[in-house]
Scaffold this motif. Sequence first.
Motif, PDB file in Angstrom:
ATOM      1  N   GLN A  33       0.815  -1.208   0.000  1.00  0.00           N
ATOM      2  CA  GLN A  33       0.000   0.000   0.000  1.00  0.00           C
ATOM      3  C   GLN A  33       0.851   1.262   0.000  1.00  0.00           C
ATOM      4  N   LEU A  34       2.060   1.189   0.580  1.00  0.00           N
ATOM      5  CA  LEU A  34       2.970   2.341   0.553  1.00  0.00           C
ATOM      6  C   LEU A  34       3.281   2.734  -0.887  1.00  0.00           C
ATOM      7  N   GLY A  35       3.629   1.740  -1.707  1.00  0.00           N
ATOM      8  CA  GLY A  35       3.877   2.021  -3.114  1.00  0.00           C
ATOM      9  C   GLY A  35       2.645   2.544  -3.819  1.00  0.00           C
ATOM     10  N   GLY A  36       1.504   1.913  -3.560  1.00  0.00           N
ATOM     11  CA  GLY A  36       0.257   2.340  -4.203  1.00  0.00           C
ATOM     12  C   GLY A  36      -0.201   3.715  -3.763  1.00  0.00           C
ATOM     13  N   ASN A  37       0.057   4.062  -2.502  1.00  0.00           N
ATOM     14  CA  ASN A  37      -0.402   5.346  -1.982  1.00  0.00           C
ATOM     15  C   ASN A  37       0.332   6.519  -2.631  1.00  0.00           C
ATOM     16  N   VAL A  38       1.658   6.432  -2.702  1.00  0.00           N
ATOM     17  CA  VAL A  38       2.402   7.527  -3.348  1.00  0.00           C
ATOM     18  C   VAL A  38       2.138   7.550  -4.849  1.00  0.00           C
ATOM     19  N   PHE A  39       1.891   6.380  -5.431  1.00  0.00           N
ATOM     20  CA  PHE A  39       1.500   6.309  -6.849  1.00  0.00           C
ATOM     21  C   PHE A  39       0.226   7.123  -7.062  1.00  0.00           C
ATOM     22  N   GLY A  40      -0.770   6.880  -6.226  1.00  0.00           N
ATOM     23  CA  GLY A  40      -2.056   7.541  -6.399  1.00  0.00           C
ATOM     24  C   GLY A  40      -2.003   9.042  -6.173  1.00  0.00           C
ATOM     25  N   TYR A  41      -1.238   9.487  -5.170  1.00  0.00           N
ATOM     26  CA  TYR A  41      -1.206  10.906  -4.839  1.00  0.00           C
ATOM     27  C   TYR A  41      -0.319  11.727  -5.772  1.00  0.00           C
ATOM     28  N   TYR A  42       0.762  11.141  -6.283  1.00  0.00           N
ATOM     29  CA  TYR A  42       1.743  11.940  -7.010  1.00  0.00           C
ATOM     30  C   TYR A  42       1.846  11.620  -8.498  1.00  0.00           C
ATOM     31  N   MET A  43       1.441  10.445  -8.938  1.00  0.00           N
ATOM     32  CA  MET A  43       1.623  10.078 -10.334  1.00  0.00           C
ATOM     33  C   MET A  43       0.821  10.948 -11.304  1.00  0.00           C
ATOM     34  N   PRO A  44      -0.469  11.221 -11.049  1.00  0.00           N
ATOM     35  CA  PRO A  44      -1.212  12.043 -12.025  1.00  0.00           C
ATOM     36  C   PRO A  44      -0.587  13.419 -12.257  1.00  0.00           C
ATOM     37  N   SER A  45      -0.231  14.122 -11.188  1.00  0.00           N
ATOM     38  CA  SER A  45       0.345  15.460 -11.371  1.00  0.00           C
ATOM     39  C   SER A  45       1.733  15.379 -11.994  1.00  0.00           C
ATOM     40  N   TYR A  46       2.508  14.352 -11.634  1.00  0.00           N
ATOM     41  CA  TYR A  46       3.835  14.183 -12.233  1.00  0.00           C
ATOM     42  C   TYR A  46       3.723  13.990 -13.744  1.00  0.00           C
ATOM     43  N   LEU A  47       2.824  13.112 -14.164  1.00  0.00           N
ATOM     44  CA  LEU A  47       2.681  12.824 -15.591  1.00  0.00           C
ATOM     45  C   LEU A  47       2.113  14.014 -16.354  1.00  0.00           C
ATOM     46  N   SER A  48       1.179  14.740 -15.748  1.00  0.00           N
ATOM     47  CA  SER A  48       0.610  15.902 -16.437  1.00  0.00           C
ATOM     48  C   SER A  48       1.656  17.006 -16.611  1.00  0.00           C
ATOM     49  N   ASN A  49       2.605  17.112 -15.682  1.00  0.00           N
ATOM     50  CA  ASN A  49       3.704  18.071 -15.839  1.00  0.00           C
ATOM     51  C   ASN A  49       4.754  17.568 -16.822  1.00  0.00           C
ATOM     52  N   LEU A  50       4.970  16.254 -16.841  1.00  0.00           N
ATOM     53  CA  LEU A  50       5.952  15.670 -17.747  1.00  0.00           C
ATOM     54  C   LEU A  50       5.509  15.794 -19.202  1.00  0.00           C
ATOM     55  N   PHE A  51       4.194  15.600 -19.419  1.00  0.00           N
ATOM     56  CA  PHE A  51       3.621  15.712 -20.774  1.00  0.00           C
ATOM     57  C   PHE A  51       2.650  16.895 -20.771  1.00  0.00           C
TER      58      PHE A  51
END
Length: 519
Positions: free
Chosen positions: A283-301
């Motif tokens: 869940q630690l991996g999944g939690n940071v994935f959920g909170y930070y991945m969308p904004s990271y990817l939207s800034n990357l692309f």
Amino acid sequence: MEAPKDEDIRVSTDEKYPRASHDTNDENNISLITRPKVPIWRITISLVLLFLNYFLAQYDKFVLSYFQDEVISSLRLSSTSYGLLSGYATGIVYALLALPTAFVADYTSARVWVLTVAAIWWSLCAIFQGLSHNFWQILLARIGMGVGQAPVEALSVSLISDLMGKEYVFFGASVLYVGVYIGEAVSGQIAVAFARTGTPWNTALIAIGIVGIVVALFVRLVVREPKRQISLVIANSLDHQGPASATIPSRLVVARKDILSTFRYLARMRSFWLLALSAAFRQLGGNVFGYYMPSYLSNLFSSETSLLSRYGIIVGVVGSVTVLTGGLLTSIFWNRTKLLPLYLTAIGGMISSVFVLLMLFSRNVAGGNEAQGVKVLYGTMSIAYLTAELWLGAINSLIALLLPPRTKTFGLAVWSLVQVLIYSSGPEIIGLSLRTTEPSSSAYIEKTRIALAVIIPIGYWFAGIGFLLAVPLVKMDLAGRFMEGKLSWSRRKGGFVAGGCVLVALVVSLFIVSIYYKA
């Protein structure tokens, strides 16, 4: 040893472990059944309502995730403040209140009532989050949200485990966890629609709060409290029993003994704590994935205006199909093996970690070409979810069926508590690491990528190794071969105390440091 097919079993609650008996005169006994006889239409309606309630209870997390930049700018937050809101702001309160609310639900046989009150409370707190204008207001609202969210998962899984036969519980719980992925899908579409129309992010929270109150009322009116179903190990654990008490103790004495007996049961299980720690790292991996991945990817692309919408669709479709597949496979192979959830979680997570890394470095893999990088992203993301998300319904159902029927909600709350305290540290750590970096800057993107590339694979691999190591331990627990003897008990108790102290120290340290840097 098999329990009778057509009669209820009485379980005494004033002993070290649950004890089967056919004595119906003890008012402190509860009735157990070997197989539920709930009509399919009632099971279906109950599942739909439990799913809606769980989905809505998780929705504030999706808003913080998909609208991260808007939330930070409108409330004038720092990266540390955002990490606090998405970490221990709800995690600590969740941990403190999950156990007492779950115990009340078990002790009073009022799981539906407790779930209803909790749903109304978190719905009000969601509305207050939407009305917040600064950090301290939304922090208090999220703390209140944690109060309402604390019992939702444990109560829902507990109710599902008593609504249907054991072999179908895995699929039923998987239906509940579809809410996680549908939430991502809906959030992606809302984020894109709100961006195009200029609608503020807090509108979604207010709407969710209002709908949540309506769903809570339907839960109370429609869902019925089912009788408790015997656990997978109850027949074997009868060997641990002493003679039944000859007197009827007071309610306070029974309550105290219920708590102690549940902790003893969990402590003497060989697999429970390793499973809980493994699930926490997953869940630690999944939690940071959920909170930070969308904004990271939207800034990357940044030029891909529809990225969040497609991201949400992939998560919603692939995640939902995968979690249902995990539950269905476990149900299909139920008569052959009870251990499939462990293998699905362990192997699936370790394979998925490779594709998560490819997601994070998708633009680099495409040689810096944004159009090609997006294609790499969508493909690797689909495979990452296809391999990683088989586990939620299957593993949580297995835990529910291993626990004492009388206090299974309390046991599930302990299971969730360990996970929450560990996985909530992820956003706190990332927030602290980004505290001196300007959001949306290239340095911010790079630091976020490094943090995600470290935390997610480590979480998935630690979890995978832990679940595989737990396989022989679960076999012994299923056979009722719990830990015995005073020496074994003393050692395990010392280990639990030491581990608990380390965990509490971690939580308090991260929380204080986050508050300090916020100030």
